[in-house]
Design an enzyme around this catalytic site. Structure first.
Site, PDB file in Angstrom:
ATOM      1  N   HIS A  26      -1.269 -11.370   9.654  1.00 15.72           N
ATOM      2  CA  HIS A  26       0.198 -11.899   8.924  1.00 15.72           C
ATOM      3  C   HIS A  26       0.514 -13.419   9.600  1.00 15.72           C
ATOM      4  O   HIS A  26       0.380 -13.536  10.974  1.00 15.72           O
ATOM      5  CB  HIS A  26       1.298 -10.911   9.216  1.00 15.72           C
ATOM      6  CG  HIS A  26       2.673 -11.374   8.738  1.00 15.72           C
ATOM      7  ND1 HIS A  26       2.687 -10.984   7.371  1.00 15.72           N
ATOM      8  CD2 HIS A  26       3.658 -11.848   9.192  1.00 15.72           C
ATOM      9  CE1 HIS A  26       3.922 -11.571   7.138  1.00 15.72           C
ATOM     10  NE2 HIS A  26       4.469 -12.038   8.239  1.00 15.72           N
ATOM     11  N   ASP A  72       4.559  -4.794   7.375  1.00 12.30           N
ATOM     12  CA  ASP A  72       4.463  -5.987   8.480  1.00 12.30           C
ATOM     13  C   ASP A  72       5.151  -5.392   9.781  1.00 12.30           C
ATOM     14  O   ASP A  72       5.297  -6.280  10.632  1.00 12.30           O
ATOM     15  CB  ASP A  72       5.012  -7.361   7.984  1.00 12.30           C
ATOM     16  CG  ASP A  72       4.279  -7.920   7.087  1.00 12.30           C
ATOM     17  OD1 ASP A  72       3.083  -7.609   6.750  1.00 12.30           O
ATOM     18  OD2 ASP A  72       4.904  -8.647   6.071  1.00 12.30           O
ATOM     19  N   ASN A  97      -4.278  -5.594   9.964  1.00 13.14           N
ATOM     20  CA  ASN A  97      -3.733  -6.885   9.029  1.00 13.14           C
ATOM     21  C   ASN A  97      -3.356  -7.964   9.776  1.00 13.14           C
ATOM     22  O   ASN A  97      -3.104  -7.912  10.977  1.00 13.14           O
ATOM     23  CB  ASN A  97      -2.407  -6.327   8.159  1.00 13.14           C
ATOM     24  CG  ASN A  97      -2.074  -7.451   7.241  1.00 13.14           C
ATOM     25  OD1 ASN A  97      -2.694  -7.858   6.551  1.00 13.14           O
ATOM     26  ND2 ASN A  97      -0.599  -7.723   7.426  1.00 13.14           N
ATOM     27  N   LEU A 143       0.802  -1.177  -0.003  1.00  8.60           N
ATOM     28  CA  LEU A 143      -0.060   0.128   0.053  1.00  8.60           C
ATOM     29  C   LEU A 143       0.999   1.363  -0.129  1.00  8.60           C
ATOM     30  O   LEU A 143       1.947   1.255   0.580  1.00  8.60           O
ATOM     31  CB  LEU A 143      -0.829  -0.077   1.345  1.00  8.60           C
ATOM     32  CG  LEU A 143      -1.830  -1.128   1.392  1.00  8.60           C
ATOM     33  CD1 LEU A 143      -2.605  -1.478   2.746  1.00  8.60           C
ATOM     34  CD2 LEU A 143      -2.905  -0.989   0.474  1.00  8.60           C
ATOM     35  N   GLU A 149       5.566   0.829   7.277  1.00 11.57           N
ATOM     36  CA  GLU A 149       6.725  -0.134   7.176  1.00 11.57           C
ATOM     37  C   GLU A 149       6.031  -1.736   7.193  1.00 11.57           C
ATOM     38  O   GLU A 149       5.207  -2.105   7.929  1.00 11.57           O
ATOM     39  CB  GLU A 149       7.452  -0.255   8.546  1.00 11.57           C
ATOM     40  CG  GLU A 149       8.510  -0.981   8.720  1.00 11.57           C
ATOM     41  CD  GLU A 149       9.158  -1.274   9.978  1.00 11.57           C
ATOM     42  OE1 GLU A 149       9.751  -2.394  10.219  1.00 11.57           O
ATOM     43  OE2 GLU A 149       8.934  -0.431  11.013  1.00 11.57           O
ATOM     44  N   SER A 173      -0.214 -13.169  13.836  1.00 14.10           N
ATOM     45  CA  SER A 173      -0.439 -11.768  14.473  1.00 14.10           C
ATOM     46  C   SER A 173      -1.261 -10.668  13.735  1.00 14.10           C
ATOM     47  O   SER A 173      -1.231 -10.799  12.540  1.00 14.10           O
ATOM     48  CB  SER A 173       1.231 -11.089  14.460  1.00 14.10           C
ATOM     49  OG  SER A 173       2.336 -11.826  14.863  1.00 14.10           O
TER      50      SER A 173
HETATM   51  C1  GAR Z   1      -3.584 -15.631   5.545  1.00  8.37           C
HETATM   52  O1  GAR Z   1      -2.939 -16.786   6.100  1.00  8.37           O
HETATM   53  C2  GAR Z   1      -3.020 -14.424   5.966  1.00  8.37           C
HETATM   54  O2  GAR Z   1      -2.222 -14.392   7.179  1.00  8.37           O
HETATM   55  C3  GAR Z   1      -2.050 -14.225   4.905  1.00  8.37           C
HETATM   56  O3  GAR Z   1      -2.765 -14.527   3.639  1.00  8.37           O
HETATM   57  C4  GAR Z   1      -3.606 -15.650   3.931  1.00  8.37           C
HETATM   58  C5  GAR Z   1      -4.942 -15.091   3.463  1.00  8.37           C
HETATM   59  O4  GAR Z   1      -5.755 -16.483   3.657  1.00  8.37           O
HETATM   60  N1  GAR Z   1      -1.630 -12.719   4.738  1.00  8.37           N
HETATM   61  C6  GAR Z   1      -0.360 -12.474   4.464  1.00  8.37           C
HETATM   62  O5  GAR Z   1       0.553 -13.056   4.280  1.00  8.37           O
HETATM   63  C7  GAR Z   1       0.011 -10.817   4.544  1.00  8.37           C
HETATM   64  N2  GAR Z   1       1.239 -10.647   4.592  1.00  8.37           N
HETATM   65  P1  GAR Z   1      -7.300 -16.090   3.277  1.00  8.37           P
HETATM   66  O6  GAR Z   1      -7.712 -15.638   1.963  1.00  8.37           O
HETATM   67  O7  GAR Z   1      -7.912 -17.616   3.147  1.00  8.37           O
HETATM   68  O8  GAR Z   1      -7.824 -15.416   4.565  1.00  8.37           O
END
Ligand code: GAR
Length: 224
Positions: free
Chosen positions: A113, A149, A111, A97, A147, A140
Protein backbone atom coordinates in the site's frame (compact mmCIF):
# COMPACT_ATOMS: atom_id res chain seq x y z
CA UNK A 1 11.32 -24.90 -13.44
CA UNK A 2 11.33 -26.94 -10.24
CA UNK A 3 7.68 -27.69 -9.42
CA UNK A 4 8.63 -28.66 -5.86
CA UNK A 5 9.73 -25.11 -5.02
CA UNK A 6 7.49 -23.00 -2.81
CA UNK A 7 5.01 -21.12 -4.98
CA UNK A 8 3.55 -17.64 -5.15
CA UNK A 9 0.52 -16.45 -7.10
CA UNK A 10 0.56 -12.71 -7.85
CA UNK A 11 -2.68 -10.73 -8.39
CA UNK A 12 -2.58 -7.55 -10.48
CA UNK A 13 -4.89 -5.02 -12.12
CA UNK A 14 -2.46 -2.84 -14.02
CA UNK A 15 1.10 -2.01 -14.94
CA UNK A 16 2.71 -4.57 -12.67
CA UNK A 17 5.90 -2.75 -11.74
CA UNK A 18 5.82 -4.47 -8.35
CA UNK A 19 5.25 -7.78 -10.12
CA UNK A 20 8.35 -7.00 -12.20
CA UNK A 21 10.40 -6.34 -9.05
CA UNK A 22 9.30 -9.72 -7.67
CA UNK A 23 10.04 -11.48 -10.98
CA UNK A 24 13.53 -9.93 -10.89
CA UNK A 25 13.99 -11.16 -7.32
CA UNK A 26 12.99 -14.69 -8.30
CA UNK A 27 15.15 -14.74 -11.43
CA UNK A 28 18.21 -13.47 -9.55
CA UNK A 29 17.74 -16.26 -7.00
CA UNK A 30 17.17 -13.83 -4.09
CA UNK A 31 13.59 -15.03 -3.57
CA UNK A 32 13.60 -18.81 -3.06
CA UNK A 33 10.48 -19.90 -4.88
CA UNK A 34 8.63 -19.54 -8.12
CA UNK A 35 5.73 -17.47 -9.40
CA UNK A 36 3.26 -20.20 -10.31
CA UNK A 37 0.81 -17.80 -11.96
CA UNK A 38 -0.20 -14.17 -12.37
CA UNK A 39 -3.92 -13.42 -12.14
CA UNK A 40 -5.43 -10.19 -13.46
CA UNK A 41 -9.01 -8.95 -13.26
CA UNK A 42 -8.34 -6.80 -16.34
CA UNK A 43 -7.45 -7.83 -19.86
CA UNK A 44 -4.62 -6.26 -21.84
CA UNK A 45 -2.71 -4.78 -18.92
CA UNK A 46 1.05 -4.34 -18.98
CA UNK A 47 1.47 -6.67 -16.00
CA UNK A 48 0.17 -9.61 -18.07
CA UNK A 49 2.74 -8.84 -20.78
CA UNK A 50 5.49 -8.82 -18.16
CA UNK A 51 4.40 -12.28 -16.93
CA UNK A 52 4.24 -13.68 -20.47
CA UNK A 53 7.69 -12.29 -21.31
CA UNK A 54 9.05 -14.27 -18.38
CA UNK A 55 7.20 -17.50 -19.17
CA UNK A 56 4.82 -17.22 -16.21
CA UNK A 57 1.30 -18.65 -16.73
CA UNK A 58 -1.40 -15.96 -16.71
CA UNK A 59 -5.04 -16.09 -15.68
CA UNK A 60 -7.54 -13.38 -16.64
CA UNK A 61 -10.82 -13.27 -14.76
CA UNK A 62 -12.87 -10.24 -15.73
CA UNK A 63 -14.87 -9.26 -12.64
CA UNK A 64 -17.53 -7.67 -14.87
CA UNK A 65 -18.45 -11.14 -16.15
CA UNK A 66 -19.63 -12.22 -12.65
CA UNK A 67 -22.95 -11.30 -11.11
CA UNK A 68 -21.64 -10.86 -7.58
CA UNK A 69 -18.45 -10.14 -5.68
CA UNK A 70 -18.87 -13.55 -4.02
CA UNK A 71 -19.00 -15.47 -7.30
CA UNK A 72 -15.98 -13.58 -8.67
CA UNK A 73 -13.94 -14.23 -5.54
CA UNK A 74 -14.92 -17.91 -5.61
CA UNK A 75 -13.73 -18.14 -9.23
CA UNK A 76 -10.44 -16.56 -8.14
CA UNK A 77 -10.09 -19.07 -5.28
CA UNK A 78 -10.68 -21.96 -7.69
CA UNK A 79 -8.08 -20.63 -10.17
CA UNK A 80 -5.48 -19.77 -7.51
CA UNK A 81 -5.82 -23.06 -5.62
CA UNK A 82 -4.96 -25.04 -8.75
CA UNK A 83 -1.43 -23.75 -8.12
CA UNK A 84 -1.42 -24.61 -4.42
CA UNK A 85 0.46 -21.43 -3.47
CA UNK A 86 2.33 -20.84 -0.21
CA UNK A 87 1.84 -17.10 -0.68
CA UNK A 88 -0.72 -14.95 -2.51
CA UNK A 89 0.66 -11.51 -3.38
CA UNK A 90 -1.61 -8.54 -4.13
CA UNK A 91 0.45 -6.25 -6.36
CA UNK A 92 -1.75 -3.34 -7.36
CA UNK A 93 -4.86 -5.55 -7.33
CA UNK A 94 -7.59 -2.93 -7.16
CA UNK A 95 -10.58 -4.93 -5.96
CA UNK A 96 -12.17 -5.15 -2.55
CA UNK A 97 -12.07 -8.78 -1.42
CA UNK A 98 -14.82 -10.74 0.29
CA UNK A 99 -14.43 -12.00 3.82
CA UNK A 100 -14.51 -15.53 2.43
CA UNK A 101 -11.53 -14.87 0.14
CA UNK A 102 -9.53 -13.19 2.88
CA UNK A 103 -10.26 -15.99 5.37
CA UNK A 104 -9.41 -18.65 2.80
CA UNK A 105 -5.85 -17.26 2.52
CA UNK A 106 -5.46 -16.10 6.13
CA UNK A 107 -1.78 -15.74 7.00
CA UNK A 108 -0.62 -16.14 3.42
CA UNK A 109 -2.14 -13.12 1.70
CA UNK A 110 -0.10 -9.90 1.54
CA UNK A 111 -0.57 -6.45 0.03
CA UNK A 112 1.51 -3.39 -0.71
CA UNK A 113 0.00 0.00 0.00
CA UNK A 114 1.39 3.42 -0.97
CA UNK A 115 1.42 5.06 2.49
CA UNK A 116 2.91 4.64 5.90
CA UNK A 117 -0.03 2.72 7.38
CA UNK A 118 -2.08 3.21 9.48
CA UNK A 119 -2.01 6.65 7.85
CA UNK A 120 -3.84 7.14 4.53
CA UNK A 121 -5.76 3.93 3.99
CA UNK A 122 -7.68 3.84 0.69
CA UNK A 123 -7.01 5.85 -2.47
CA UNK A 124 -5.15 9.07 -3.46
CA UNK A 125 -2.61 8.54 -0.71
CA UNK A 126 0.08 10.82 -2.16
CA UNK A 127 -2.18 13.85 -2.59
CA UNK A 128 -3.64 13.31 0.87
CA UNK A 129 -0.16 13.17 2.42
CA UNK A 130 0.67 16.49 0.69
CA UNK A 131 -2.63 18.07 1.76
CA UNK A 132 -2.02 17.06 5.37
CA UNK A 133 1.43 18.70 5.31
CA UNK A 134 3.22 15.45 6.16
CA UNK A 135 7.03 15.57 6.31
CA UNK A 136 7.43 11.85 5.64
CA UNK A 137 5.52 9.44 3.42
CA UNK A 138 6.19 5.95 2.09
CA UNK A 139 4.85 2.46 1.57
CA UNK A 140 3.84 -0.52 3.68
CA UNK A 141 3.54 -4.26 3.17
CA UNK A 142 0.93 -5.94 5.33
CA UNK A 143 -0.95 -9.17 5.81
CA UNK A 144 -4.48 -8.81 4.49
CA UNK A 145 -7.46 -8.99 6.80
CA UNK A 146 -11.05 -8.05 6.13
CA UNK A 147 -10.42 -4.48 7.31
CA UNK A 148 -9.37 -2.48 4.20
CA UNK A 149 -5.62 -1.71 4.37
CA UNK A 150 -5.86 -2.59 8.05
CA UNK A 151 -4.04 -5.92 8.49
CA UNK A 152 -0.86 -6.54 10.53
CA UNK A 153 2.04 -4.54 9.09
CA UNK A 154 5.18 -6.40 8.01
CA UNK A 155 7.41 -3.51 7.03
CA UNK A 156 7.72 -0.01 5.66
CA UNK A 157 10.06 2.23 3.71
CA UNK A 158 9.78 5.99 3.97
CA UNK A 159 10.68 9.00 1.81
CA UNK A 160 10.97 12.67 2.78
CA UNK A 161 8.36 15.01 1.30
CA UNK A 162 10.00 17.95 -0.44
CA UNK A 163 8.78 21.53 -0.67
CA UNK A 164 7.83 21.45 -4.34
CA UNK A 165 6.48 17.91 -4.40
CA UNK A 166 3.45 16.99 -6.47
CA UNK A 167 1.43 13.81 -6.09
CA UNK A 168 3.07 12.43 -9.25
CA UNK A 169 6.63 13.15 -8.13
CA UNK A 170 5.92 11.66 -4.73
CA UNK A 171 4.24 8.58 -6.25
CA UNK A 172 7.32 7.93 -8.39
CA UNK A 173 9.67 8.13 -5.38
CA UNK A 174 7.42 5.92 -3.27
CA UNK A 175 7.19 3.34 -6.06
CA UNK A 176 10.99 3.04 -6.11
CA UNK A 177 10.78 2.12 -2.44
CA UNK A 178 7.96 -0.35 -3.13
CA UNK A 179 10.22 -2.16 -5.57
CA UNK A 180 12.71 -2.77 -2.76
CA UNK A 181 10.21 -3.46 0.01
CA UNK A 182 7.88 -5.90 -1.74
CA UNK A 183 10.42 -8.41 -3.09
CA UNK A 184 12.13 -8.30 0.30
CA UNK A 185 8.90 -9.23 2.08
CA UNK A 186 8.33 -12.07 -0.41
CA UNK A 187 11.89 -13.30 0.13
CA UNK A 188 11.54 -13.34 3.94
CA UNK A 189 8.23 -15.22 3.78
CA UNK A 190 9.46 -17.72 1.21
CA UNK A 191 12.58 -18.29 3.33
CA UNK A 192 10.33 -19.05 6.32
CA UNK A 193 11.83 -16.17 8.34
CA UNK A 194 8.63 -14.11 8.39
CA UNK A 195 5.20 -15.38 9.34
CA UNK A 196 1.93 -14.26 10.86
CA UNK A 197 1.46 -15.66 14.35
CA UNK A 198 -1.44 -15.22 16.81
CA UNK A 199 0.05 -12.02 18.26
CA UNK A 200 1.19 -10.52 14.94
CA UNK A 201 3.97 -10.85 12.33
CA UNK A 202 7.22 -12.43 13.53
CA UNK A 203 10.58 -11.86 11.83
CA UNK A 204 13.38 -14.26 12.76
CA UNK A 205 11.36 -15.32 15.79
CA UNK A 206 10.67 -11.79 17.11
CA UNK A 207 7.29 -10.06 17.19
CA UNK A 208 7.41 -6.95 15.00
CA UNK A 209 6.24 -3.53 16.24
CA UNK A 210 2.77 -2.30 15.23
CA UNK A 211 4.12 -0.48 12.16
CA UNK A 212 6.29 -3.45 11.15
CA UNK A 213 10.03 -3.42 10.51
CA UNK A 214 11.46 -0.12 9.27
CA UNK A 215 13.46 -1.21 6.23
CA UNK A 216 14.14 2.41 5.11
CA UNK A 217 17.92 2.28 5.60
CA UNK A 218 18.37 -0.92 3.65
CA UNK A 219 20.14 -0.59 0.30
CA UNK A 220 20.79 -4.19 -0.71
CA UNK A 221 17.47 -5.87 0.07
CA UNK A 222 18.70 -9.11 -1.47
CA UNK A 223 21.25 -9.45 1.31
CA UNK A 224 18.89 -8.92 4.26
C1 GAR B 1 1.32 0.42 -6.31
O1 GAR B 1 1.84 1.71 -6.12
C2 GAR B 1 0.62 -0.07 -5.07
O2 GAR B 1 1.16 0.46 -3.90
C3 GAR B 1 -0.78 0.41 -5.29
O3 GAR B 1 -1.01 0.23 -6.66
C4 GAR B 1 0.21 0.44 -7.36
C5 GAR B 1 0.36 -0.68 -8.38
O4 GAR B 1 1.45 -0.42 -9.23
N1 GAR B 1 -1.72 -0.33 -4.49
C6 GAR B 1 -2.75 0.20 -3.88
O5 GAR B 1 -3.04 1.37 -3.95
C7 GAR B 1 -3.57 -0.78 -3.07
N2 GAR B 1 -4.42 -0.11 -2.14
P1 GAR B 1 2.06 -1.57 -10.12
O6 GAR B 1 0.91 -2.22 -10.88
O7 GAR B 1 2.98 -0.83 -11.06
O8 GAR B 1 2.78 -2.53 -9.22
Amino acid sequence: MNQNQRAMVVLISGSGTNLQAIINGVESGAIPGRIAAVLSNKTNVKGLERAEEHGIPTIVLDHKAYDSRESFDQAMIDAIDEHNPNLVVLAGFMRILTEEFVNHYAGKLINIHPSLLPKFKGLNTHQRALDEGEAIHGCSVHYVTFELDGGPIIGQRSVAIETNDTADLLAARVQKEEHILYPLACKLIMEGRLSLEKDGPHLDGNLLPATGQDFSQLEQWEEF
